[in-house]
Design an enzyme around this catalytic site. Sequence first.
Site, PDB file in Angstrom:
ATOM      1  N   ARG A 185       0.852  -1.205  -0.032  1.00 21.27           N
ATOM      2  CA  ARG A 185      -0.039  -0.017   0.047  1.00 21.27           C
ATOM      3  C   ARG A 185       0.729   1.129  -0.048  1.00 21.27           C
ATOM      4  O   ARG A 185       0.564   2.210   0.685  1.00 21.27           O
ATOM      5  CB  ARG A 185      -0.895  -0.108   1.229  1.00 21.27           C
ATOM      6  CG  ARG A 185      -1.805  -1.097   1.347  1.00 21.27           C
ATOM      7  CD  ARG A 185      -2.953  -0.704   0.037  1.00 21.27           C
ATOM      8  NE  ARG A 185      -4.031  -1.649   0.238  1.00 21.27           N
ATOM      9  CZ  ARG A 185      -4.112  -3.095  -0.045  1.00 21.27           C
ATOM     10  NH1 ARG A 185      -3.132  -3.617  -0.645  1.00 21.27           N
ATOM     11  NH2 ARG A 185      -5.198  -3.623   0.242  1.00 21.27           N
ATOM     12  N   SER A 211     -10.523  -0.413   3.168  1.00 25.70           N
ATOM     13  CA  SER A 211      -9.648  -0.507   4.550  1.00 25.70           C
ATOM     14  C   SER A 211      -9.230   0.792   5.025  1.00 25.70           C
ATOM     15  O   SER A 211      -8.547   1.592   4.325  1.00 25.70           O
ATOM     16  CB  SER A 211      -8.475  -1.177   4.074  1.00 25.70           C
ATOM     17  OG  SER A 211      -8.764  -2.503   3.883  1.00 25.70           O
ATOM     18  N   GLU A 266      -4.475   4.213   6.446  1.00 24.81           N
ATOM     19  CA  GLU A 266      -4.086   3.921   4.883  1.00 24.81           C
ATOM     20  C   GLU A 266      -4.738   5.153   3.877  1.00 24.81           C
ATOM     21  O   GLU A 266      -4.455   5.512   2.995  1.00 24.81           O
ATOM     22  CB  GLU A 266      -4.685   2.549   4.488  1.00 24.81           C
ATOM     23  CG  GLU A 266      -3.813   2.105   3.549  1.00 24.81           C
ATOM     24  CD  GLU A 266      -4.442   2.636   1.967  1.00 24.81           C
ATOM     25  OE1 GLU A 266      -3.930   2.706   1.216  1.00 24.81           O
ATOM     26  OE2 GLU A 266      -5.895   2.041   2.024  1.00 24.81           O
TER      27      GLU A 266
HETATM   28  N1  EPU Z   1     -10.411 -10.230  10.399  1.00 26.13           N
HETATM   29  C1  EPU Z   1     -11.237 -10.150  11.690  1.00 26.13           C
HETATM   30  N2  EPU Z   1     -12.322  -9.478  11.672  1.00 26.13           N
HETATM   31  C2  EPU Z   1     -12.710  -8.632  10.753  1.00 26.13           C
HETATM   32  C3  EPU Z   1     -12.178  -8.366   9.612  1.00 26.13           C
HETATM   33  C4  EPU Z   1     -10.807  -9.387   9.443  1.00 26.13           C
HETATM   34  O1  EPU Z   1     -10.916 -10.953  12.518  1.00 26.13           O
HETATM   35  O2  EPU Z   1     -13.841  -7.711  10.932  1.00 26.13           O
HETATM   36  C5  EPU Z   1      -9.384 -11.219  10.350  1.00 26.13           C
HETATM   37  C6  EPU Z   1      -9.657 -12.582  10.136  1.00 26.13           C
HETATM   38  O3  EPU Z   1      -8.674 -13.173  10.612  1.00 26.13           O
HETATM   39  C7  EPU Z   1      -9.313 -12.634   8.607  1.00 26.13           C
HETATM   40  C8  EPU Z   1      -8.299 -11.684   8.380  1.00 26.13           C
HETATM   41  O4  EPU Z   1      -8.442 -10.540   9.390  1.00 26.13           O
HETATM   42  O5  EPU Z   1      -9.042 -13.949   7.975  1.00 26.13           O
HETATM   43  C9  EPU Z   1      -8.330 -11.149   7.021  1.00 26.13           C
HETATM   44  O6  EPU Z   1      -9.328 -10.485   6.551  1.00 26.13           O
HETATM   45  P1  EPU Z   1      -9.545  -9.980   4.974  1.00 26.13           P
HETATM   46  O7  EPU Z   1      -9.511 -11.332   4.105  1.00 26.13           O
HETATM   47  O8  EPU Z   1     -10.921  -9.317   5.104  1.00 26.13           O
HETATM   48  O9  EPU Z   1      -8.580  -9.128   4.491  1.00 26.13           O
HETATM   49  P2  EPU Z   1      -7.881  -7.731   5.254  1.00 26.13           P
HETATM   50  O10 EPU Z   1      -6.282  -8.109   5.624  1.00 26.13           O
HETATM   51  O11 EPU Z   1      -8.542  -7.329   6.248  1.00 26.13           O
HETATM   52  C10 EPU Z   1      -6.861  -7.043   3.242  1.00 26.13           C
HETATM   53  C11 EPU Z   1      -6.867  -5.759   2.219  1.00 26.13           C
HETATM   54  C12 EPU Z   1      -8.196  -5.371   1.415  1.00 26.13           C
HETATM   55  C13 EPU Z   1      -8.292  -6.507   0.647  1.00 26.13           C
HETATM   56  C14 EPU Z   1      -8.315  -8.013   1.351  1.00 26.13           C
HETATM   57  C15 EPU Z   1      -8.386  -9.043   0.636  1.00 26.13           C
HETATM   58  C16 EPU Z   1      -5.353  -4.043   3.610  1.00 26.13           C
HETATM   59  C17 EPU Z   1      -5.102  -2.929   4.632  1.00 26.13           C
HETATM   60  N3  EPU Z   1      -6.642  -4.521   3.197  1.00 26.13           N
HETATM   61  O12 EPU Z   1      -7.497  -6.792   4.048  1.00 26.13           O
HETATM   62  O13 EPU Z   1      -7.971  -4.164   0.757  1.00 26.13           O
HETATM   63  O14 EPU Z   1      -9.340  -6.631  -0.058  1.00 26.13           O
HETATM   64  O15 EPU Z   1      -7.184  -7.985   2.243  1.00 26.13           O
HETATM   65  O16 EPU Z   1      -7.085  -9.257   0.087  1.00 26.13           O
HETATM   66  O17 EPU Z   1      -4.325  -4.626   3.206  1.00 26.13           O
HETATM   67  C18 EPU Z   1      -8.301  -1.858   0.825  1.00 26.13           C
HETATM   68  O18 EPU Z   1      -7.176  -1.710   0.770  1.00 26.13           O
HETATM   69  O19 EPU Z   1      -9.312  -0.936   0.811  1.00 26.13           O
HETATM   70  C19 EPU Z   1      -8.824  -3.351   1.093  1.00 26.13           C
HETATM   71  C20 EPU Z   1     -10.353  -3.530   0.817  1.00 26.13           C
END
Ligand code: EPU
Length: 335
Positions: free
Chosen positions: A160, A235, A331
């Site tokens: 990012r 995010s 971010e």
């Molecule tokens: N999780 C929770 N609670 C929540 C959300 C997430 O416990 O409410 C934990 C869970 O363990 C889950 C893990 O976080 O398995 C990962 O969650 P998710 O797959 O939704 O991905 P993320 O790490 O929260 C990142 C990106 C997203 C992208 C997703 C999928 C960043 C800051 N965000 O989110 O990007 O869509 O991975 O690859 O790296 C964005 O940048 O705007 C965005 C949406």
Amino acid sequence: MHQQKNISLKEFNTFGIDVKAKSYISVTSKAELVEVLSKNKDVFILSGGSNLLLTKDIDQLVVHLNTKGILEENKTPSETIVTVQAGENWHDFVLWCIGKNYGGLENLSLIPGNVGTCPIQNIGAYGVEVKDCINSVEAIEIATGKTKHFSTEECEFGYRNSVFKNELKGKYVICSVSFILKSKEHELNFSYGAIQNELHANGIKEPSIKNISDAVISIRNSKLPNPKEIGNSGSFFKNPIISKNHFIELQKKFPNIPSYPVSETEIKIPAGWLIEQSGFKGKRIGNTGSHKNQALVLVNYGNATGKEIFELAQKIQKTIKTNFDIDLEIEVNVI
Ligand code: EPU
């Protein structure tokens, strides 16, 4: 080109924040952009408004990038270079690629925003970052009006992150992005658990790029609020990277803490988990809150001000610091 005075930016930012631009101009070509920049140096460049939290009125001239156009040239029998003007909508462009059977961007389906901003924060999702498909970035230097082509090395891409968020912040306007895409022998990335589950549920064993795009669209629709319905900026924070030692300490207290290895000594923790554990998930505070399906997404339930959302973000940061001794980095661009 017609300069307007005192217009609301509510329609132009996905958080739906109602602030005003003292003056506003929409540009539809690179020539118009160069002309505006030759007369105005103190400008606020507005693109898709999808990674932006506006907390105040904008006194500078708001230059809205509405440049359109896609140009393709074959590079090799299996690769195509596609150059896209900054104002093209990102998801429409991804769908255009799928329609042409150009692979590489399918995992990045349904990300809000425009093409011109995708390199700034190196958008990423489901195991893919846009840098993997970028060939070069064309930008205009605001001070001189000169065009520069940035190679991927010069973009200094990171998680990012890019040079456009750091040393060159506010110095260049990206006017087009050139992608290198596969026209055959696609290299699919469906290692991400949620994609595998989605493909499995639909009985797909040998997915096409269209199948992957459809799976991503379905996952995003189920988790992430549609900005047209509930204002948000995806995010709000980055996933923090902490030292292995810090992680081992946290694991003693929170045995279920999820993590992704980054290097021998560093671990990435999902910020969504930290926020959920701290009790914010789905909680509404006035006109704002953390989303019920994805805690990392802060939302505007209707009439939130940018300040209100920023205050919630600060409250979350403070709580995460107290609970986990982790600094959450915002971010989204806060103005
Ligand atoms: N999780 C929770 N609670 C929540 C959300 C997430 O416990 O409410 C934990 C869970 O363990 C889950 C893990 O976080 O398995 C990962 O969650 P998710 O797959 O939704 O991905 P993320 O790490 O929260 C990142 C990106 C997203 C992208 C997703 C999928 C960043 C800051 N965000 O989110 O990007 O869509 O991975 O690859 O790296 C964005 O940048 O705007 C965005 C949406």
